[in-house]
Design a protein around this motif. Structure first.
Motif, PDB file in Angstrom:
ATOM      1  N   ASN A 296       0.813  -1.097  -0.099  1.00 41.05           N
ATOM      2  CA  ASN A 296      -0.019  -0.066  -0.189  1.00 41.05           C
ATOM      3  C   ASN A 296       0.830   1.210   0.042  1.00 41.05           C
ATOM      4  O   ASN A 296       0.898   1.835   0.983  1.00 41.05           O
TER       5      ASN A 296
ATOM      6  N   ARG B 279       1.777   4.743  -2.019  1.00 38.48           N
ATOM      7  CA  ARG B 279       1.593   5.567  -3.049  1.00 38.48           C
ATOM      8  C   ARG B 279       2.338   6.582  -3.454  1.00 38.48           C
ATOM      9  O   ARG B 279       2.928   7.390  -2.565  1.00 38.48           O
TER      10      ARG B 279
ATOM     11  N   HIS C  15       1.991  11.750  -8.447  1.00 35.43           N
ATOM     12  CA  HIS C  15       1.129  11.699  -9.204  1.00 35.43           C
ATOM     13  C   HIS C  15       1.244  12.263 -10.999  1.00 35.43           C
ATOM     14  O   HIS C  15       2.409  12.089 -11.245  1.00 35.43           O
TER      15      HIS C  15
ATOM     16  N   HIS D 254      -1.610  14.825   2.192  1.00 35.73           N
ATOM     17  CA  HIS D 254      -1.744  13.361   1.906  1.00 35.73           C
ATOM     18  C   HIS D 254      -1.950  12.805   3.599  1.00 35.73           C
ATOM     19  O   HIS D 254      -2.583  11.973   3.965  1.00 35.73           O
TER      20      HIS D 254
END
Length: 396
Positions: free
Chosen positions: A53, A55, A59, A76
């Motif tokens: 998990n 991230r 992006h 975040h």
């Protein structure tokens, strides 16, 4: 427990000791039964290939500046407090978490920071520009203050060596009672001896009796690569068939290429550039000896443990984490100091069989006894449990 972690980059995209540790650590914590959410930065358009998990908080945005990264981590982290509901906040790179203030973290959640090194000192040591001493000292002071914003709000620290414990106390003024020494580890299932080492060496163009030395480092000044190259001039005179492969890239590459040519070592010393994780394992497995010539700020010595896990002995400078690891096996595995003369003398003694070198079986056994991720996950869990208990009084 739910563990919210923040790293720096991701190992499949950006090689580095911290990134390798963060990836393997995240996997080990998952296998230990924890639920972990981790934030890292990877270049725009990069894909993080993992079932963990983790991230990429970049992006599609092109986040190049530290300030943007700080803001992204703050955003975040704030969102994760509600959606993930962590039991502990566990940053691994202090600089990115500067804007994650204590009032952003619920008071019952402890902050346990992994200290992977003095970022401010590392960046100053690696500088190659011509800034004045006063400017360099000012920049160092500012960077340290930024790091300390994270350290001041930290409940407990995890360091990988006594060396980093001492830096944390002496350089950053952290109370030693807050520091837990938990040495790093290696993925011993990936870093393991090759089933047919001679066949592997043949594939790499190395004959059965040809000595192969290997070094993997970022090509910056503090890694001591220039001294190793200078030392190889003496080694080659005594052992003309010896080969040294140096993996890694960095700002000093062109200078080191020129040095190799200047010393007439182009037939014996090869800069491999950046190599894949699979190639890294193969070079460890094929080598007779791995070399760690680092001059300063070697906090743990992950490459030392990786090499030993593949069954390959290591020679290194008597500094930092390298010293702590090799001392457990034998002080004969250390150069007298970081000079090219000391490096070449030890290598020559080993090639002449005039100096102790552990067997490949002994190297592997040492890692399995001391540096497995199961041991790390258990020790870290104990620290988390203790700090969660201390903050129970804040829970409403």
């Amino acid at each position: 427990m739910n563990v919210l972690s923040t790293g720096m980059g991701w190992i499949d995209v950006q090689y580095g000791g911290l990134n390798r540790y963060f990836a393997d650590y995240s996997n080990a914590m998952k296998e230990h039964g924890h639920s972990e959410l981790g934030f890292v930065f990877a270049p725009k358009g990069s894909h993080i290939n993992t079932d963990l998990n983790i991230r990429n908080v970049t992006h599609e945005m092109d986040i190049k500046h530290y300030l943007s990264r700080m803001r992204s981590i703050r955003k975040h982290t704030h969102q994760a407090m509600g959606s993930f509901n962590p039991d502990v906040f566990n940053p691994h790179f202090a600089f990115y978490t500067t804007m994650v203030t204590r009032n952003l973290i619920p008071s019952h959640i402890p902050i346990v920071s992994h200290f992977h090194g003095p970022w401010a000192l590392e960046t100053e040591v690696q500088q190659t520009n011509s800034a004045t001493k006063a400017v360099k000292e000012a920049r160092l002071w500012i960077k340290k203050q930024v790091e300390q914003l994270t350290y001041r709000r930290t409940d407990s620290f995890i360091v990988l060596s006594e060396y980093f414990r001492d830096i944390l106390t002496e350089t950053y003024g952290v109370d030693q009672r807050k520091i837990n020494i938990i040495p790093g580890a290696v993925d011993h299932n990936r870093f393991r001896p090759h089933p047919n080492r001679e066949e592997l060496r043949t594939q790499l163009g190395i004959s059965s009796n040809q000595p192969l030395l290997f070094c993997i480092r970022r090509l910056v000044r503090r890694m001591g690569i220039d001294r190793l190259i200078h030392g190889m001039a003496d080694v080659v005179r005594r052992h003309p068939d010896v080969r040294l492969f140096i993996g890694g890239d960095g700002p000093m590459r062109a200078e080191y290429e020129a040095l190799i040519n200047q010393l007439g070592l182009s037939s014996n010393v090869k800069l491999l550039g950046r190599i894949s994780n699979e190639e890294l394992v193969q070079y460890y497995q094929a080598a007779d000896v791995s070399l760690v010539p680092t001059l300063t700020l070697e906090g743990f010595g992950l490459i030392t443990v990786e090499s030993l896990s593949c069954g390959t002995p290591v020679l290194g400078t008597p500094y930092g984490g390298t010293k702590e690891i090799l001392h457990q096996i034998s002080d004969d595995l250390m150069f007298k100091d970081g000079t090219s003369e000391s490096i070449s003398k030890k290598i020559i003694d080993v090639l002449n069989k005039d100096s102790f070198l552990p067997s490949r079986e002994a190297c592997r056994k040492h890692v399995l006894n001391q540096y497995t991720w199961g041991r790390v996950a258990e020790a870290v869990t104990d620290v988390f449990t203790e700090e969660i208990g201390k903050r129970k009084r804040f829970r409403r």
